[in-house]
Design an enzyme around this catalytic site. Structure first.
Site, mmCIF file in Angstrom:
data_model
loop_
_atom_site.group_PDB
_atom_site.id
_atom_site.type_symbol
_atom_site.label_atom_id
_atom_site.label_comp_id
_atom_site.label_asym_id
_atom_site.label_seq_id
_atom_site.Cartn_x
_atom_site.Cartn_y
_atom_site.Cartn_z
ATOM 1 N N HIS A 171 15.235 53.085 -42.609
ATOM 2 C CA HIS A 171 15.773 51.756 -42.965
ATOM 3 C C HIS A 171 16.377 51.063 -41.736
ATOM 4 O O HIS A 171 17.261 50.228 -41.875
ATOM 5 C CB HIS A 171 16.827 51.858 -44.068
ATOM 6 C CG HIS A 171 16.416 52.720 -45.216
ATOM 7 N ND1 HIS A 171 15.716 52.249 -46.306
ATOM 8 C CD2 HIS A 171 16.559 54.065 -45.417
ATOM 9 C CE1 HIS A 171 15.476 53.249 -47.143
ATOM 10 N NE2 HIS A 171 15.966 54.370 -46.623
ATOM 11 N N SER A 292 10.798 32.998 -18.752
ATOM 12 C CA SER A 292 10.900 31.779 -19.541
ATOM 13 C C SER A 292 10.896 30.581 -18.608
ATOM 14 O O SER A 292 11.392 30.664 -17.482
ATOM 15 C CB SER A 292 12.203 31.817 -20.345
ATOM 16 O OG SER A 292 12.612 30.509 -20.664
ATOM 17 N N LYS A 298 15.440 35.467 -18.453
ATOM 18 C CA LYS A 298 14.608 36.131 -19.444
ATOM 19 C C LYS A 298 13.509 37.013 -18.851
ATOM 20 O O LYS A 298 12.903 36.693 -17.847
ATOM 21 C CB LYS A 298 13.930 35.092 -20.364
ATOM 22 C CG LYS A 298 14.873 34.369 -21.298
ATOM 23 C CD LYS A 298 15.547 35.258 -22.308
ATOM 24 C CE LYS A 298 14.637 35.724 -23.412
ATOM 25 N NZ LYS A 298 14.220 34.669 -24.308
ATOM 26 N N GLU A 305 4.220 41.780 -27.983
ATOM 27 C CA GLU A 305 4.304 40.722 -28.996
ATOM 28 C C GLU A 305 2.925 40.178 -29.339
ATOM 29 O O GLU A 305 2.587 39.976 -30.504
ATOM 30 C CB GLU A 305 5.183 39.574 -28.491
ATOM 31 C CG GLU A 305 6.658 39.918 -28.414
ATOM 32 C CD GLU A 305 7.451 38.775 -27.786
ATOM 33 O OE1 GLU A 305 7.532 37.703 -28.392
ATOM 34 O OE2 GLU A 305 7.963 38.963 -26.669
#
Ligand code: ARG
Length: 474
Positions: A171, A292, A298, A305
């Site tokens: 979980h 970024s 970043k 992804e």
């Protein structure tokens, strides 16, 4: 109207109607031509189309339908066509609809009558089914190799981190300590099953449809077994109607591909989470990340992804193929031309993704201290304490309850179970002995799970070795 694939003025070249001969009184419109043509995408089957044609021609000669001269001419013509294609000099014509007619027409241009005789005893229906199977077999072999490489990359890292402790989650809450190597080997298992599935799918891919002709077989004295042997098929499709219309093997491949991507996607999700500064378990090499355009600090895990995202299109191709087949009566229908783009894209996506992941997995930088710190939070050894009490004769449910009370007190005091003294722990159950802290350590916890499939470092080393040098199968 000329199109990019159709550079010659139309009247100078065969009108589409000509491909079907005198039966047609008017040519199709340009829109219909573009709508029905597949050459823009099926030309990638060219090499396999030629391979299939050569095997067919050789068989036709062996049973006396073609002469030696015909066969020589066909071989010479096909060799020329192959070099034209390799050199990018082959002129693909939309008017000729697909890869098969383009190659056949060029062959006839080059060698005359022998080219016109090649199509004896076959149809594009069994021809295309053969081409796809030959192409897919090669793709499967590539994917099997890549899956093996990815499993070895994971096992190598697992061996290195057989004793690196991290929290195991259920979980997404800290559950019990596990070793990072064990976690990685879970993915090696998944990719191992993927390889089994692809190898199994390959058995059904590797059957020869040629000889089914349009749908009913042919009246020529063909030798299908011979063609199957020449092309390395395990056998022939045993029903001509099924041979030209079956695309089960493509669906199976897409399903196996979708599962590969599902596993990649789960791994990607973890890599993204682990790389988040909030978690900080790993870092990925810069070459798999991007920055970024606005936030200078970043470093984004773009590759995982994107892999997670590409799983969607592969799943889509599976559903598209299933839907393509579900309403088709026997035998071949033009619907089947729609099988290719999704199938090609599935193979391309899975192949490129695996290649990148092999490289990326090998370069994962592990941060053991962050993993350890996280495992020390969240009472990950609570189950070990309960098991300790059970081993002292306490019924499991009572032990569970005693530990739950101890955890509650730790939450209130903002400390870990291991921070409680023996006396404090004994207050929750009289069976707690002086040896209790032995089971509250992370090392003790993972080392005790040393059965087959367990997370103990010694087991992880053993399993990693199995992946790296598998025992002989026969
Ligand atoms: N381009 C076609 C396909 O991909 C080849 C077979 C065409 N057969 C036919 N009867 N129109 O399916």
């Amino acid at each position: 109207m000329s199109t990019p694939t159709d550079p010659r003025p139309q009247d100078q070249f065969a009108k589409k109607a000509e491909a079907w001969s005198a039966r047609f009184s008017e040519p199709v419109s340009d829109l219909v031509k573009r709508y029905t043509a597949s050459v823009d995408f099926d030309k990638r089957l060219a090499k396999f189309d030629i391979q299939g044609s050569l095997a067919h021609a050789e068989m036709l000669q062996s049973v006396g339908i073609l002469t030696h001269q015909d066969l020589d001419d066909i071989r010479r013509g096909m060799a020329a066509i192959e070099s034209e294609i390799d050199a990018g000099r082959f002129e693909w014509l939309l008017d000729l609809e697909d890869v098969h007619l383009n190659i056949e027409r060029r062959l006839t241009e080059l060698v005359g009558d022998a080219g016109k005789r090649l199509h004896t005893g076959r149809s594009r229906n069994d021809q295309v089914a053969t081409d796809i199977r030959l192409w897919l077999r090669a793709e499967i072999d590539t994917l099997l190799d890549l899956l093996g490489q990815l499993r070895r990359a994971l096992a190598t890292l697992a061996l290195e981190h057989a004793g690196t402790i991290m929290p195991g989650f259920t979980h997404l809450q800290v559950a019990q300590p596990v070793t990072f190597g064990h976690h990685l080997l879970a993915y090696a298992e998944m990719f191992g099953r993927d390889a089994e599935r692809l190898a199994d799918c390959r058995k059904r891919v590797n059957r020869l449809p040629l000889g089914a002709a349009a749908l009913a077989g042919t009246s020529y004295p063909i030798d299908r077994e011979r063609v199957a042997r020449t092309l390395g098929f395990d056998g022939v499709c045993r029903n001509s109607l099924d041979a030209v219309s079956d695309r089960d093997f493509a669906i199976e491949f897409c399903a196996a591909g979708a599962l590969v991507m599902t596993h990649i996607s789960r791994l990607s999700e973890e890599l993204v989470l682990w790389m988040s500064p909030r978690v900080g378990f790993i870092d990925l090499a810069d070459r798999f990340c991007t920055g970024s355009s606005i936030m200078p600090q970043k470093k984004n895990p773009d590759v995982p992804e994107l892999a997670r995202g590409k799983t969607g299109r592969v799943n889509g191709h599976l559903v598209a193929l299933l839907t393509l087949m579900k309403g088709q009566p026997l035998a071949y229908n033009k619907d089947n031309q729609e099988d290719k783009e999704g199938l090609f894209d599935t193979a391309d996506t899975v192949r490129d993704t695996l290649r990148i992941f092999i490289d990326m997995a090998a370069g994962i930088q592990v941060k053991p201290e962050a993993m350890r710190a996280a495992a020390l939070q969240g009472f990950s050894t609570a189950t070990d304490l309960a098991d300790y009490l059970v081993k002292k004769g306490v019924p499991f449910r009572d032990a569970h309850e005693a530990v739950a009370l101890a955890v509650r007190q730790c939450v209130e005091r903002n400390c870990d179970l291991a921070d409680l003294s023996v006396d404090e722990l004994r207050a929750f159950h009289p069976s707690v002995g002086d040896d209790v802290h032995g089971v509250l350590t992370l090392e003790g916890s993972v080392a005790s799970r040393s059965h087959v499939g367990g997370t103990a470092p010694e087991r992880v080393r053993e399993e990693a070795q199995r992946v790296l040098s598998p025992p002989p199968t026969r």
